[in-house]
Design a protein around this motif. Sequence first.
Motif, PDB file in Angstrom:
ATOM      1  N   TYR A 126       0.822  -1.218   0.000  1.00 53.16           N
ATOM      2  CA  TYR A 126       0.000   0.000   0.000  1.00 53.16           C
ATOM      3  C   TYR A 126       0.850   1.260   0.000  1.00 53.16           C
ATOM      4  N   THR A 127       2.070   1.158   0.533  1.00 58.80           N
ATOM      5  CA  THR A 127       2.906   2.370   0.552  1.00 58.80           C
ATOM      6  C   THR A 127       3.345   2.757  -0.851  1.00 58.80           C
ATOM      7  N   GLU A 128       3.355   1.767  -1.766  1.00 56.34           N
ATOM      8  CA  GLU A 128       3.717   2.086  -3.148  1.00 56.34           C
ATOM      9  C   GLU A 128       2.530   2.618  -3.916  1.00 56.34           C
ATOM     10  N   LYS A 146       2.234   8.055   1.579  1.00 56.76           N
ATOM     11  CA  LYS A 146       2.338   7.582   2.959  1.00 56.76           C
ATOM     12  C   LYS A 146       1.532   8.427   3.939  1.00 56.76           C
ATOM     13  N   LEU A 204       6.860   0.413   8.699  1.00 56.50           N
ATOM     14  CA  LEU A 204       6.738   1.304   7.542  1.00 56.50           C
ATOM     15  C   LEU A 204       6.553   2.755   7.961  1.00 56.50           C
ATOM     16  N   LEU A 250       3.970   4.201   9.550  1.00 58.46           N
ATOM     17  CA  LEU A 250       2.640   4.695   9.192  1.00 58.46           C
ATOM     18  C   LEU A 250       1.879   5.149  10.430  1.00 58.46           C
TER      19      LEU A 250
END
Lengths: 468, 416
Positions: free
Chosen positions: B267-269, B273, B318, B320
């Motif tokens: 999901y970060t791609e 972010k 990550l 987040l």
Amino acid sequence: VQPPEKPLQTEEWKRLQENFQSPEIFEEVMLNNMIKCNSRVDVAKSLLTYVAKSDGDIGYTLLIKYLALCVQQQKTSEICDVYDIMKMRFKTLESGAYNLFIRGLSNSDKWRMALTILEDVKKVMTPSRTSYESCIKAAGRHQEINVARELYHDMLAKDLVPTLDVLQAFFDFSRGMKDAELKQELFGILSYLRDNQIYPHRMFMRSIKLWFESIPGENWRGHLTNIKHSGQCPVCHHQLEDSNLTEEEYRILKERITTDVIHGRDTFRKTSPQEFEAFQAFVEDRLPFDIVIDGLNVSHIKPKKMHCENLFHAINCLAKENVRLLVLGRKHMLINSSNWKQEVMKEMQNKADFFFAENISEDDAFLLYATLRSGKHCRFVTRDFLRDHKACLSDSLTRHLFRKWQRGHQIVVSSSAEGKHIDFLPAFNYDCVVQTTGDTWHIPYKDMFEEKYSYQVPRKWLCLQQKQ
Amino acid sequence: MQAVNMLLKNVARCSALPFAVQHGVKKDLFPLCRTLMLSPCLKEGSSHSASEKLDLDEWKKVMKSGVQEASEAVSEHKELSTVAAAREAVEMWRLAGRSVPENISDDQLKTLMECPSKASRKKYLKFLYLKELYKKNDKRKMEEKRERRLETQAERDLKLDEIKRNSFTCLWANAMDRTHNWRVAQSMIFGQPLVFDMSFENDMSPREVANTVRQIVFSESSNRKSVDPFHIHFCNFQENSQYHREFLKHYRQAWDKLLITVTERCYTEVFPKNKIIYLTADSPKVMKTFEHDKVYIVGSMVDRSIKTGVSLARAKRLGLETASLPLDKYLLWSSGAKNLTLDQMMHILLTLKDTGDWRKALEFVPKRKYCGFVGRSVSDLRKSLNLVNTLKLGKKREEVQERQFAKNYSKKMLQK
């Protein structure tokens, strides 16, 4: 329903069944109640006869229940009959039936049959440990020591944990015997207790004592005693072993704490790699510490006082003899609040080193790491039993090491802390396990049958010494 | 059957006496016989009761006589492979009245044998047993329903001449499907994304994965049927993973036609972010409002063993933002873990998206887990929580006081 007192005729059973609320399970309910009330076997037989007459067959469950009743009342010939019938009707039986047969037969003069049944069971599945127990006890009772020992080793080879009863039985039936090999076996059992940190209960302890005292020509004497904090036995003035680990054990424990407890499957679950590295660097910089304190845990000792006040008090108590202290906390302690006064925090930081972890990190893991890294002399302070961390360790051997180390290195707040002062109970000076020096044995035992908590260790000991 | 029984009874009657004599109960038996014979009643029923003494071991003979054919039947299959042995063991357990399925497939037997411990084997068998039971019950109900339908059909046939007239056209299921699909397609272009993080396969047992997929299927269907659906993303989704196989079991051909985005990427791609919020019960931050411009992530994980911090660790790694539902703020929690099922999460998020009303959204938390709503304020909540605690804990104290009171009272009465 109340089972009848006397055997009944078919007609009478029929009437009973018809009056029963759910006739289809009548026989099972009736037999269950017979087992509960310990009715006479004759009554059960008459019920079976009734069932056999009306259905032409008797179900497996009914046979098992009848068997249970026979075992309960030690009717050996009946058990044999049921065995013959079962063998004829069914190719294999399930474990419950085998257990019952073995239990029933091992207590009778046909105990050898129990052994053959056990052999049969082995071909199909692993027998239960209680089956082994029955057979071993039966063999022991009939002086067949070798058979008993073979069975015992067989059981250990199958990874079954022997019941304490089995171990006790060995001591009971070896009493007064002069057999070097058997003696070695019993010493083996004692070291099994030692390795697994098992404490015998009072009855078991008595068996051990009697066996020692009965060894011909060795002149053992046993005394019951309490051992005080110093770790010296009041009877023979022998100093008990301390709970220090060997170098190798210490190294293993240190490694496993880092890999299993701190990192686990994902370092991010308890901390983060950056934070852990920072902590490691911090510890390396200031080594070695003498006492590591779980700041947050200690700060809750007295609920009515301010958190920082509790911590301050604890640090003052411990800081007396020029010891190096490390206090572990979380970052939120650095923010001025009603519980954390920053002036007090400043003052404390002059007396001890502080490390503040992230608010969502686990500080206990750091506590263990810092203590282990500082060396064997280092102790730690927390009221936590650390059971969840022990559970993270993957094998029982390391868990035992951990328990041993914990007993020797954890300083707990004493129960009198409800009063005005905080008292710290130093860690045990001695290790609470079965131990020997050759001509003495010290065996801790528990009064009650079941020990409720794993962190409680018995205070009562059996001291055995050989008088020359 | 009856004939057999009669035969057996006759056999029993004839054999009873000699058998008893053989076994040396003669002495006890004869007085009984005599009294019975001497008894004056010669009615029909009692005529044979003379010979019907209690033979307690008769059942054994019956059991042994039936053996012949049984043992033949047994000897027919002599293959002693492990699977057959396991099957036999299961059968014996069933006879012994344990919770064991009646029919068991070879695959299931293999899983059974792979179970590491006795307890896990027992558990698995019980699971299969219950599954079979539910299946059987469903089948029975279906049949009952069909019978009822046939009956009503017959009745309706009689009144065939009355033709119904209706001004509404009947809206069939596929028409409904089309509208739902239209909406979801809209959301795939304009809708707010909702991500399912599919990276927890290694943290779960096969059964947990199956449960997870089931919950996601439920969530997907409730999303499709909502007024304003999310655009669902499956991120970190690996081809041929356990997840994938389970999804294919549920959706079959429909899997390729689902109106969702499935991607192997993280999901970060996919999203920036700073827009991402990871929802996890372990998060220290509590969600205040539902934000329409954020991307919420739900971890696709069922953890029956409550592994704390697994999804929080993902978010930490990550970097987040995380959030948890304000369960404690709105609900008086009573019992159960604070992690909810995925379909409950979906319902809650959909309701929040439509209305922004926490009370309405949290209706979807299972009722057994909380005692009631506390919608007022945090201080009120704390008060009532304290009250509950004192009620729970202080009950004993109160009882003691009551007893004391009763004692005193009776004393007073005595003094009078």
